[in-house]
Design a protein around this motif. Structure first.
Motif, PDB file in Angstrom:
ATOM      1  N   UNK A 125       0.878  -1.170   0.000  1.00  0.00           N
ATOM      2  CA  UNK A 125       0.000   0.000   0.000  1.00  0.00           C
ATOM      3  C   UNK A 125       0.914   1.218   0.000  1.00  0.00           C
ATOM      4  N   UNK A 126       0.823   1.982  -1.084  1.00  0.00           N
ATOM      5  CA  UNK A 126       1.722   3.116  -1.287  1.00  0.00           C
ATOM      6  C   UNK A 126       0.915   4.411  -1.128  1.00  0.00           C
ATOM      7  N   UNK A 127       0.419   4.992  -2.211  1.00  0.00           N
ATOM      8  CA  UNK A 127      -0.424   6.185  -2.078  1.00  0.00           C
ATOM      9  C   UNK A 127      -1.764   5.841  -1.412  1.00  0.00           C
ATOM     10  N   UNK A 128      -2.195   4.592  -1.592  1.00  0.00           N
ATOM     11  CA  UNK A 128      -3.466   4.154  -1.012  1.00  0.00           C
ATOM     12  C   UNK A 128      -4.611   4.149  -2.013  1.00  0.00           C
ATOM     13  N   UNK A 129      -4.376   4.681  -3.218  1.00  0.00           N
ATOM     14  CA  UNK A 129      -5.467   4.770  -4.196  1.00  0.00           C
ATOM     15  C   UNK A 129      -6.014   3.394  -4.574  1.00  0.00           C
ATOM     16  N   UNK A 130      -5.110   2.453  -4.827  1.00  0.00           N
ATOM     17  CA  UNK A 130      -5.547   1.121  -5.246  1.00  0.00           C
ATOM     18  C   UNK A 130      -6.361   0.457  -4.144  1.00  0.00           C
ATOM     19  N   UNK A 131      -5.813   0.459  -2.942  1.00  0.00           N
ATOM     20  CA  UNK A 131      -6.494  -0.207  -1.821  1.00  0.00           C
ATOM     21  C   UNK A 131      -7.848   0.449  -1.536  1.00  0.00           C
ATOM     22  N   UNK A 132      -7.893   1.779  -1.585  1.00  0.00           N
ATOM     23  CA  UNK A 132      -9.170   2.454  -1.304  1.00  0.00           C
ATOM     24  C   UNK A 132     -10.224   2.063  -2.332  1.00  0.00           C
ATOM     25  N   UNK A 133      -9.829   2.071  -3.599  1.00  0.00           N
ATOM     26  CA  UNK A 133     -10.757   1.694  -4.664  1.00  0.00           C
ATOM     27  C   UNK A 133     -11.260   0.263  -4.467  1.00  0.00           C
ATOM     28  N   UNK A 183      -6.282   7.985   2.916  1.00  0.00           N
ATOM     29  CA  UNK A 183      -6.218   7.110   4.089  1.00  0.00           C
ATOM     30  C   UNK A 183      -6.991   5.814   3.849  1.00  0.00           C
ATOM     31  N   UNK A 184      -6.353   4.702   4.180  1.00  0.00           N
ATOM     32  CA  UNK A 184      -7.028   3.403   4.116  1.00  0.00           C
ATOM     33  C   UNK A 184      -6.722   2.637   5.404  1.00  0.00           C
ATOM     34  N   UNK A 185      -7.707   1.900   5.905  1.00  0.00           N
ATOM     35  CA  UNK A 185      -7.456   1.133   7.131  1.00  0.00           C
ATOM     36  C   UNK A 185      -6.664  -0.141   6.829  1.00  0.00           C
ATOM     37  N   UNK A 186      -5.406  -0.187   7.295  1.00  0.00           N
ATOM     38  CA  UNK A 186      -4.580  -1.390   7.116  1.00  0.00           C
ATOM     39  C   UNK A 186      -4.698  -2.224   8.399  1.00  0.00           C
ATOM     40  N   UNK A 187      -5.399  -3.330   8.304  1.00  0.00           N
ATOM     41  CA  UNK A 187      -5.677  -4.156   9.486  1.00  0.00           C
ATOM     42  C   UNK A 187      -4.478  -5.027   9.862  1.00  0.00           C
ATOM     43  N   UNK A 188      -3.838  -5.604   8.842  1.00  0.00           N
ATOM     44  CA  UNK A 188      -2.665  -6.459   9.075  1.00  0.00           C
ATOM     45  C   UNK A 188      -1.562  -6.042   8.109  1.00  0.00           C
ATOM     46  N   UNK A 189      -0.340  -5.881   8.633  1.00  0.00           N
ATOM     47  CA  UNK A 189       0.764  -5.607   7.720  1.00  0.00           C
ATOM     48  C   UNK A 189       2.030  -6.282   8.235  1.00  0.00           C
ATOM     49  N   UNK A 190       2.869  -6.674   7.288  1.00  0.00           N
ATOM     50  CA  UNK A 190       4.109  -7.345   7.683  1.00  0.00           C
ATOM     51  C   UNK A 190       5.208  -6.329   7.952  1.00  0.00           C
ATOM     52  N   UNK A 191       5.461  -5.425   7.007  1.00  0.00           N
ATOM     53  CA  UNK A 191       6.562  -4.478   7.182  1.00  0.00           C
ATOM     54  C   UNK A 191       6.193  -3.062   6.733  1.00  0.00           C
ATOM     55  N   UNK A 192       6.634  -2.097   7.521  1.00  0.00           N
ATOM     56  CA  UNK A 192       6.595  -0.683   7.107  1.00  0.00           C
ATOM     57  C   UNK A 192       7.948  -0.432   6.414  1.00  0.00           C
ATOM     58  N   UNK A 250       3.681  -5.053   2.469  1.00  0.00           N
ATOM     59  CA  UNK A 250       4.440  -3.825   2.713  1.00  0.00           C
ATOM     60  C   UNK A 250       3.532  -2.618   2.841  1.00  0.00           C
ATOM     61  N   UNK A 251       3.929  -1.706   3.697  1.00  0.00           N
ATOM     62  CA  UNK A 251       3.168  -0.482   3.916  1.00  0.00           C
ATOM     63  C   UNK A 251       4.165   0.684   3.860  1.00  0.00           C
ATOM     64  N   UNK A 282      10.765   2.130   3.937  1.00  0.00           N
ATOM     65  CA  UNK A 282      11.130   3.507   3.612  1.00  0.00           C
ATOM     66  C   UNK A 282      10.707   3.879   2.187  1.00  0.00           C
ATOM     67  N   UNK A 283      10.874   5.134   1.838  1.00  0.00           N
ATOM     68  CA  UNK A 283      10.462   5.627   0.517  1.00  0.00           C
ATOM     69  C   UNK A 283      11.501   5.282  -0.547  1.00  0.00           C
ATOM     70  N   UNK A 284      11.648   4.011  -0.807  1.00  0.00           N
ATOM     71  CA  UNK A 284      12.547   3.524  -1.854  1.00  0.00           C
ATOM     72  C   UNK A 284      11.834   2.416  -2.618  1.00  0.00           C
ATOM     73  N   UNK A 285      12.156   2.287  -3.909  1.00  0.00           N
ATOM     74  CA  UNK A 285      11.493   1.278  -4.731  1.00  0.00           C
ATOM     75  C   UNK A 285      11.975  -0.120  -4.344  1.00  0.00           C
ATOM     76  N   UNK A 286      11.026  -1.001  -4.087  1.00  0.00           N
ATOM     77  CA  UNK A 286      11.342  -2.326  -3.561  1.00  0.00           C
ATOM     78  C   UNK A 286      10.930  -3.413  -4.560  1.00  0.00           C
ATOM     79  N   UNK A 287      11.774  -4.450  -4.666  1.00  0.00           N
ATOM     80  CA  UNK A 287      11.450  -5.592  -5.528  1.00  0.00           C
ATOM     81  C   UNK A 287      11.580  -6.894  -4.736  1.00  0.00           C
ATOM     82  N   UNK A 288      11.000  -7.934  -5.292  1.00  0.00           N
ATOM     83  CA  UNK A 288      11.092  -9.266  -4.703  1.00  0.00           C
ATOM     84  C   UNK A 288       9.832  -9.678  -3.985  1.00  0.00           C
TER      85      UNK A 288
END
Ligand code: IMP
Ligand code: MG
Length: 184
Positions: free
Chosen positions: A107-115, A143-152, A134-135, A154-160
């Motif tokens: 969940x990045x900007x939150x647009x996808x999850x909110x929709x 704003x979107x309610x994230x009920x369960x998340x594994x990792x917060x 990832x959050x 940083x603002x860097x592009x992540x792969x894998x």
């Protein structure tokens, strides 16, 4: 084989090793198993990014689960303005009356999850919550309610672990940060 040695040259550093990811998924799966004890849980995965996470999560959850998938396409009118999302492939089955857990890679900007939460909520599930690998709250726009998340992260592009760069690297076992010059 030592995974560090086999890493692609585009990677700057490993954020979480495969073992750390699996360990954290097991913890979140235990929370979910407890929360939904005695209920029929349906995991709804967002193709393709969440597939690796969803399967690992499902294997670690200790109650019976159903699984369904949808895929989306996102587009923006200008590069700096994300936000327009539509369902490209819908779920195979109805979620009416079901306990639904939407499973996302990030969940990045939150647009996808909110929709997706709004769209699924309109179909009358018994309950609906969001679980993400990832959050990145530092980039949140809606704003979107994230009920369960594994990792917060940083603002860097992540792969894998399902996350891609130009459709590559989803099959990396670890979560890694790309070198800045390769960032999209
Ligand atoms: P949102 O709508 O901005 O929250 O964006 C979510 C989507 O952008 C995710 O489902 C990913 O497909 C993609 N995305 C955002 N950040 C990353 C990243 O660091 N690596 C790979 N994909 C990403
Ligand atoms: Mg995604």
């Amino acid at each position: 084989m030592n995974e560090e040695k086999a890493l692609p040259s585009e990677i700057e550093r490993v954020l979480y090793t495969e073992e750390q990811v699996q360990q954290r998924i097991a913890e979140v799966a235990a929370e979910i198993s407890e929360r939904y004890q005695g209920r029929d849980l349906k995991l709804v995965g967002v193709l393709k990014g969440s597939v690796f996470f969803l399967t690992a999560l499902a294997r670690a959850i200790r109650i019976p689960v159903k699984i369904d998938f949808l895929s989306i396409s996102s587009f923006s009118t200008k590069p700096s303005a994300p936000g327009l999302v539509r369902i490209a492939k819908d779920l195979d089955e109805s979620i009416e009356g079901e306990d639904v857990l939407l499973v996302e890679d990030i969940v990045d900007t939150g647009f996808t999850a909110r929709y997706l939460l709004q769209t699924l909520a309109a179909r009358g599930p018994n309950s609906l919550a969001l679980c993400t690998l990832l959050d990145r709250t530092s980039r949140r726009i809606v704003q979107v309610p994230v009920e369960f998340r594994c990792f917060e992260i940083p603002d860097r592009f992540v792969i894998g672990f399902g996350l891609d760069f130009k459709q590559l690297y989803r099959n990396l076992g670890c979560l890694a940060v790309m070198k800045p010059e390769r960032n999209p």
